[in-house]
Design a protein around this motif. Structure first.
Motif, short mmCIF file in Angstrom:
data_model
loop_
_atom_site.label_atom_id
_atom_site.label_comp_id
_atom_site.label_asym_id
_atom_site.label_seq_id
_atom_site.Cartn_x
_atom_site.Cartn_y
_atom_site.Cartn_z
N VAL A 1 95.00 2.95 -16.49
CA VAL A 1 93.60 2.52 -16.64
C VAL A 1 93.26 1.44 -15.61
N ARG B 1 89.74 -3.55 -16.43
CA ARG B 1 88.88 -3.04 -17.51
C ARG B 1 87.68 -3.94 -17.72
N ARG C 1 86.07 2.30 -16.90
CA ARG C 1 87.47 2.00 -17.17
C ARG C 1 87.65 1.19 -18.46
N LYS D 1 87.54 3.83 -20.98
CA LYS D 1 88.79 4.59 -20.91
C LYS D 1 89.91 3.85 -21.63
N THR E 1 94.86 -6.36 -12.69
CA THR E 1 94.87 -5.24 -13.63
C THR E 1 94.95 -5.72 -15.09
#
Length: 456
Positions: free
Chosen positions: A45, A48, A54, A57, A276
């Motif tokens: 993913v 976010r 995302r 997701k 991330t």
């Protein structure tokens, strides 16, 4: 039942309880499920940012992972969120010489004009210093808040330092400033900028807000120490057009005897867009799911219910937590205890609480079961973590498992918040602690809610 038989039954039950705790602990300390979940979320993913595809997701990803471990009750709660996105950021010192700084917009910042804003910088050591300034000194300038974050195990200095990021644009605007820049709130000293949200008020003009890297902040400080007042051209391009639907993800394991009483385990799925989101907060999500898996795999009885909430929109103004509270206001008194995993992948080293004094011995007993994992017993005046903190005014009892923040702020809210920073042994310890806490509280009759004498 005779007294002798009752005593034998009670001793056997107690022995089974302790055996279950030890079995869960040893299993968690060797299990890598949480670690692989963190890797999966940050790889499959990635970042976010709330309001993006995302982010949605990630919610689907978490639902799938919960179902895979055997959780059968998973629901979503709609939450309106902003569609703010950063596009680009530039900051160039134009005097006493030309020099580009490493800069990033603060989350939620308004953009500058296309040509940017160029003005003299005025330096303040902290938000408190800025609040003492005269409007005549600040008007037409770019405010720079230079406060450094002090490295500590507790992260307490972050609570003080972050006020400059949160309030800085409001106070600077009230004083007539054109824009705000802050020293990135980090204990690192690299040329990487760290983001984080900025706040505005409806009745105060919104000014652009950004963070510069610590190394560039040091440069500005040296210029000021030589009475070489710098000028800066700041150009921020960000977009925001509407509110979108996001979701809190809610998972329940129903208790066998007191299903209406709930132990709340929280984390958040959204992250900033620079890295991330491994530490903030994929680790928390992975630890919570893995703790549930430990209990389900052990096939232990849970008298009370467990409820997991993965909040959305934690990084702006915690709209996910606020909407959850609004929707469940009438049943918040059924939360017997709440905890949140949202402090990276450091080892848990202390248990703080905010519970009734009459229940402190039980909290001490929970602590005893994890003290061999390096956990100290702390105080009973916890303010909890980002999202669960909003539950405290509603008298929800809190267990706060304090993680070692010594390295957390080197990477928080930056491009360096990546999976390689996650520590397997610490994640395993986190899972063990959370599993034991959940098991013990879910199988107790103890009420933790503060009474009138505790509030005095």
């Amino acid at each position: 039942m005779s007294f002798t038989l009752f005593l034998v039954f009670s001793i056997a039950h107690a022995n089974n309880f302790e055996q279950d705790i030890e079995k869960i602990k040893q299993s968690a300390l060797t299990d890598e499920h949480a670690y692989h979940l963190i890797e999966s979320l940050t790889t499959e993913v990635g970042a976010r940012l709330v309001g993006t595809d995302r982010s949605n997701k990630a919610i689907d990803w978490a639902e799938k992972k919960l179902l895979e471990i055997g959780v059968t009750q998973v629901t979503k709660q709609a939450v309106k969120v902003r569609d703010w996105q950063r596009v680009s950021a530039e900051a160039t010192v134009t005097s006493p010489y030309s020099h580009k700084l490493v800069v990033t917009s603060l989350g939620g910042s308004v953009p500058t004009p296309e040509t940017g804003i160029e003005a003299e910088i005025i330096r303040f050591s902290s938000i408190e210093h800025l609040k003492t300034a005269e409007k005549s000194d600040v008007a037409g300038k770019i405010v720079y808040i230079a406060k450094k974050l002090i490295q500590d195990k507790t992260g307490d200095d972050y609570i003080k330092t972050v006020q400059g990021r949160l309030e800085g644009a409001i106070v600077a605007s009230q004083l007539g400033a054109k824009a705000l820049i802050i020293r990135s709130i980090t204990t690192d000293n690299s040329r990487i900028a760290h983001t984080g949200s900025v706040q505005y008020l409806a009745d105060v003009d919104k000014i652009p807000a950004a963070a510069i890297s610590p190394a560039d902040a040091d440069l500005l400080d040296r210029l000021f120490s030589r009475n070489l007042t710098p000028k800066l051209n700041l150009k921020l391009i960000n977009t925001e057009t509407k509110w979108l639907d996001s979701y809190n993800l809610i998972a329940d394991i129903t208790g066998s005897e007191k299903p209406e009483e709930t132990v709340l385990l929280a984390a958040h799925l959204d992250s900033w867009d620079l890295g991330t989101g491994a530490l903030d907060d994929a680790t928390g999500v992975g630890v919570v799911i893995a703790a549930l898996k430990q209990l389900l795999d052990a096939e232990v009885e849970l008298k009370r219910s467990l409820r997991v909430v993965f909040f959305t929109d934690s990084l702006f103004k915690q709209n996910g937590a606020l909407e959850y509270i609004k929707a469940h206001k009438d049943s918040l008194n059924q939360i017997v205890a709440a905890t949140e995993m949202d402090f990276g992948s450091g080892l848990i080293w202390r248990l703080d609480t905010k519970i009734a004094s009459s229940s402190l011995k039980f909290a001490d007993a929970v602590h005893t079961r994890v003290s061999d994992l390096g956990v100290e017993r702390g105080h009973n005046n916890s303010t909890s973590s980002t999202n669960v903190a909003h539950f405290i005014p509603y008298e929800v009892p809190v267990f706060h498992w304090v993680q070692d923040a010594s390295n957390y702020f080197k990477y928080l809210h930056s491009a360096n918040d990546t999976f390689d920073k996650v520590q397997l042994n610490a994640v395993q310890q986190n899972v063990a602690v959370l599993s034991i806490f959940s098991f013990m509280v879910a199988n107790s009759d103890m009420q933790f809610k503060l009474n009138s004498s505790d509030k005095q």
